[in-house]
Design a protein around this motif. Sequence first.
Motif, PDB file in Angstrom:
ATOM      1  N   GLU A  58     -12.455   1.619  13.735  1.00  0.00           N
ATOM      2  CA  GLU A  58     -11.233   1.129  13.093  1.00  0.00           C
ATOM      3  C   GLU A  58     -10.685   2.158  12.117  1.00  0.00           C
ATOM      4  OE1 GLU A  58     -12.105  -2.600  11.269  1.00  0.00           O
ATOM      5  OE2 GLU A  58     -12.790  -3.538  13.132  1.00  0.00           O
ATOM      6  N   GLN A  59     -11.572   2.832  11.406  1.00  0.00           N
ATOM      7  CA  GLN A  59     -11.140   3.840  10.431  1.00  0.00           C
ATOM      8  C   GLN A  59     -10.415   4.996  11.113  1.00  0.00           C
ATOM      9  OE1 GLN A  59     -14.083   6.386   8.392  1.00  0.00           O
ATOM     10  NE2 GLN A  59     -13.396   5.453   6.476  1.00  0.00           N
ATOM     11  N   TYR A  60     -10.861   5.358  12.313  1.00  0.00           N
ATOM     12  CA  TYR A  60     -10.220   6.445  13.058  1.00  0.00           C
ATOM     13  C   TYR A  60      -8.829   6.061  13.555  1.00  0.00           C
ATOM     14  CZ  TYR A  60     -13.935   9.961  13.496  1.00  0.00           C
ATOM     15  OH  TYR A  60     -14.848  10.958  13.236  1.00  0.00           O
ATOM     16  N   LEU A  61      -8.593   4.773  13.778  1.00  0.00           N
ATOM     17  CA  LEU A  61      -7.351   4.346  14.413  1.00  0.00           C
ATOM     18  C   LEU A  61      -6.327   3.744  13.458  1.00  0.00           C
ATOM     19  CD1 LEU A  61      -9.061   4.775  17.006  1.00  0.00           C
ATOM     20  CD2 LEU A  61      -7.923   2.774  17.959  1.00  0.00           C
ATOM     21  N   THR A  62      -6.694   3.511  12.215  1.00  0.00           N
ATOM     22  CA  THR A  62      -5.780   2.804  11.322  1.00  0.00           C
ATOM     23  C   THR A  62      -5.541   3.591  10.039  1.00  0.00           C
ATOM     24  OG1 THR A  62      -7.595   1.571  10.277  1.00  0.00           O
ATOM     25  CG2 THR A  62      -6.535   0.565  12.188  1.00  0.00           C
ATOM     26  N   PRO A 118      -4.431   8.156   9.834  1.00  0.00           N
ATOM     27  CA  PRO A 118      -5.802   7.701   9.578  1.00  0.00           C
ATOM     28  C   PRO A 118      -6.637   8.775   8.895  1.00  0.00           C
ATOM     29  CG  PRO A 118      -5.115   7.105  11.802  1.00  0.00           C
ATOM     30  CD  PRO A 118      -4.045   8.006  11.254  1.00  0.00           C
ATOM     31  N   ASP A 119      -7.507   8.359   8.003  1.00  0.00           N
ATOM     32  CA  ASP A 119      -8.402   9.271   7.294  1.00  0.00           C
ATOM     33  C   ASP A 119      -9.835   8.803   7.536  1.00  0.00           C
ATOM     34  OD1 ASP A 119      -9.766  10.952   5.642  1.00  0.00           O
ATOM     35  OD2 ASP A 119      -8.932  10.171   3.762  1.00  0.00           O
ATOM     36  N   SER A 120     -10.551   9.529   8.375  1.00  0.00           N
ATOM     37  CA  SER A 120     -11.915   9.153   8.740  1.00  0.00           C
ATOM     38  C   SER A 120     -12.964   9.932   7.946  1.00  0.00           C
ATOM     39  CB  SER A 120     -12.144   9.381  10.233  1.00  0.00           C
ATOM     40  OG  SER A 120     -11.931  10.751  10.566  1.00  0.00           O
ATOM     41  N   SER A 121     -12.534  10.649   6.911  1.00  0.00           N
ATOM     42  CA  SER A 121     -13.463  11.508   6.167  1.00  0.00           C
ATOM     43  C   SER A 121     -14.332  10.725   5.185  1.00  0.00           C
ATOM     44  CB  SER A 121     -12.692  12.597   5.409  1.00  0.00           C
ATOM     45  OG  SER A 121     -11.797  12.008   4.467  1.00  0.00           O
ATOM     46  N   GLY A 122     -13.866   9.572   4.750  1.00  0.00           N
ATOM     47  CA  GLY A 122     -14.603   8.813   3.754  1.00  0.00           C
ATOM     48  C   GLY A 122     -15.616   7.874   4.371  1.00  0.00           C
ATOM     49  N   PRO A 123     -16.452   7.276   3.526  1.00  0.00           N
ATOM     50  CA  PRO A 123     -17.431   6.298   4.027  1.00  0.00           C
ATOM     51  C   PRO A 123     -16.741   5.026   4.490  1.00  0.00           C
ATOM     52  CG  PRO A 123     -17.439   6.329   1.630  1.00  0.00           C
ATOM     53  CD  PRO A 123     -16.555   7.467   2.065  1.00  0.00           C
ATOM     54  N   VAL A 124     -17.410   4.309   5.383  1.00  0.00           N
ATOM     55  CA  VAL A 124     -16.876   3.062   5.903  1.00  0.00           C
ATOM     56  C   VAL A 124     -16.990   1.973   4.840  1.00  0.00           C
ATOM     57  CG1 VAL A 124     -17.256   1.211   7.572  1.00  0.00           C
ATOM     58  CG2 VAL A 124     -17.349   3.591   8.307  1.00  0.00           C
ATOM     59  N   ASN A 125     -15.909   1.232   4.647  1.00  0.00           N
ATOM     60  CA  ASN A 125     -15.904   0.092   3.733  1.00  0.00           C
ATOM     61  C   ASN A 125     -15.648  -1.168   4.550  1.00  0.00           C
ATOM     62  OD1 ASN A 125     -15.596  -1.841   1.782  1.00  0.00           O
ATOM     63  ND2 ASN A 125     -13.980  -0.801   0.648  1.00  0.00           N
ATOM     64  N   ASN A 126     -16.705  -1.929   4.796  1.00  0.00           N
ATOM     65  CA  ASN A 126     -16.550  -3.144   5.598  1.00  0.00           C
ATOM     66  C   ASN A 126     -16.307  -4.382   4.749  1.00  0.00           C
ATOM     67  OD1 ASN A 126     -19.133  -3.239   4.520  1.00  0.00           O
ATOM     68  ND2 ASN A 126     -20.008  -4.322   6.266  1.00  0.00           N
ATOM     69  N   LYS A 127     -15.998  -4.182   3.463  1.00  0.00           N
ATOM     70  CA  LYS A 127     -15.725  -5.313   2.572  1.00  0.00           C
ATOM     71  C   LYS A 127     -14.238  -5.639   2.492  1.00  0.00           C
ATOM     72  CE  LYS A 127     -20.078  -5.580   1.469  1.00  0.00           C
ATOM     73  NZ  LYS A 127     -20.909  -6.703   1.963  1.00  0.00           N
ATOM     74  N   GLU A 128     -13.393  -4.669   2.849  1.00  0.00           N
ATOM     75  CA  GLU A 128     -11.956  -4.903   2.804  1.00  0.00           C
ATOM     76  C   GLU A 128     -11.495  -5.565   4.102  1.00  0.00           C
ATOM     77  OE1 GLU A 128     -10.551  -1.201  -0.074  1.00  0.00           O
ATOM     78  OE2 GLU A 128     -10.182  -1.098   2.089  1.00  0.00           O
ATOM     79  N   ALA A 129     -10.554  -6.475   3.989  1.00  0.00           N
ATOM     80  CA  ALA A 129     -10.052  -7.168   5.180  1.00  0.00           C
ATOM     81  C   ALA A 129      -8.663  -7.722   4.910  1.00  0.00           C
ATOM     82  CB  ALA A 129     -10.997  -8.292   5.586  1.00  0.00           C
ATOM     83  N   TYR A 130      -7.860  -7.762   5.967  1.00  0.00           N
ATOM     84  CA  TYR A 130      -6.560  -8.427   5.937  1.00  0.00           C
ATOM     85  C   TYR A 130      -6.699  -9.694   6.765  1.00  0.00           C
ATOM     86  CZ  TYR A 130      -1.669  -9.458   7.034  1.00  0.00           C
ATOM     87  OH  TYR A 130      -0.466 -10.084   7.202  1.00  0.00           O
ATOM     88  N   CYS A 131      -6.377 -10.823   6.177  1.00  0.00           N
ATOM     89  CA  CYS A 131      -6.531 -12.096   6.880  1.00  0.00           C
ATOM     90  C   CYS A 131      -5.176 -12.755   7.097  1.00  0.00           C
ATOM     91  CB  CYS A 131      -7.440 -13.039   6.093  1.00  0.00           C
ATOM     92  SG  CYS A 131      -9.180 -12.565   6.112  1.00  0.00           S
ATOM     93  N   SER A 132      -5.043 -13.355   8.243  1.00  0.00           N
ATOM     94  CA  SER A 132      -3.852 -14.128   8.584  1.00  0.00           C
ATOM     95  C   SER A 132      -4.214 -15.610   8.518  1.00  0.00           C
ATOM     96  CB  SER A 132      -3.368 -13.766   9.991  1.00  0.00           C
ATOM     97  OG  SER A 132      -2.216 -14.511  10.342  1.00  0.00           O
TER      98      SER A 132
END
Length: 279
Positions: A79-83, A91-105
Motif C-alpha cells: 500500500e505504501q508503494y502505491l499510495t 508515493p514515498d516508500s522510504s519510511g517505515p510502515v505505519n499500520n496504525k493509520e487508517a481512513y474509514c468510510s
Amino acid sequence: MAYSTHIPSSSPTGFVCWRGLLTKLLCTPYENREGWIICATRYQGTWYLCEYETAKKIKDRGKETDRQKEMSYWGFKFEQYLTAGRMDRQPDSSGPVNNKEAYCSVIQTRLGSHTLLFAGEVDALDPSVKETKPSCYVELKTSRQIDHPGQERNFIKFKLIKWWAQSFLVGIPRIICGYRDDYGTVNSLETFLVSQMPKMAAQYSNPPAWSGTACMNFCDRFLSFIKTVATEDNPRVVYKFEWTPPAAEVHWEKLVDSSSYSFLPRWFLDDMEGGAECS
C-alpha cells in the motif's frame, strides 16, 4: 444493497458494527477453518455488535513465528508503494510502515429488512475516477503468485470470497492485486472488478465455488435470529453467539454484567442517556 452518503440523526438503525464483522458473516457458509464469537447488546432499540477472538485465534496468534509476523506487513508495504497522502504527491516508500493509520468510510445501508450502520477501512481512492464516493475507492491486496491449478483453486475458493465480501459491503468497485513471490517481491499486478467476482466463482466450478446470494442470505437470516434472541433492551446485557466449523448450529448465551464481553463504553452510554447530539 443501496448506499447513503447522508445519515439523518433521527433515522432508526437496526445494527451498528464494524465492516469486518459483517465480512465474517457473509463468508460463514463457505468457511471451514475459522470460527467466530459475536456479541450483541440491544440499547435504545438498536442492536450493537462486537466481534471477539476465539480461543483458537488467540492460540494461533501466540504461535506466530517471526517470519509470519514479517509477512503480515508485506501488504502494508505494498500500500505504501502505491499510495500518497495527497493527490499532488508521489508515493514515498522510504519510511517505515505505519499500520496504525487508517481512513474509514461510514456506511448506512439495508440488507433485507435490516438497517445497517457500519464503518470500514478504505485503502485509497483513484483521482482519475470522476465519480463520487464510493465509486472512486480502490482496495489494495497482495497474494502469492499462482504457479499451478491447485493454487488457483484455493485463490478463487478461499481468498476471492473474502475480498468480494469486504469490498462489496463498502461499495468499492475495484481491487488491485499485487502477485508476490516467497520473498515478498511483487512481480505483477491484476485489477479485479468486485461485481464480477461472484461470476468468476460460478464459472470456475460446478457447483460454484461460492455464491454471493448464499452469503447475503445467511447474513440476513443470522441478523433476524439476533433480533429474535436479543430482546432485552439493556446495555448491561450481552448476548454471546459462537460458531465453530464445521458445526451447523450457532450457540448462544445471555450474559449480565459480564466483564469479559460487555463492550458499550461508559462515555457512549452517558452521552446517549444525556441526549447529547453530534455537531
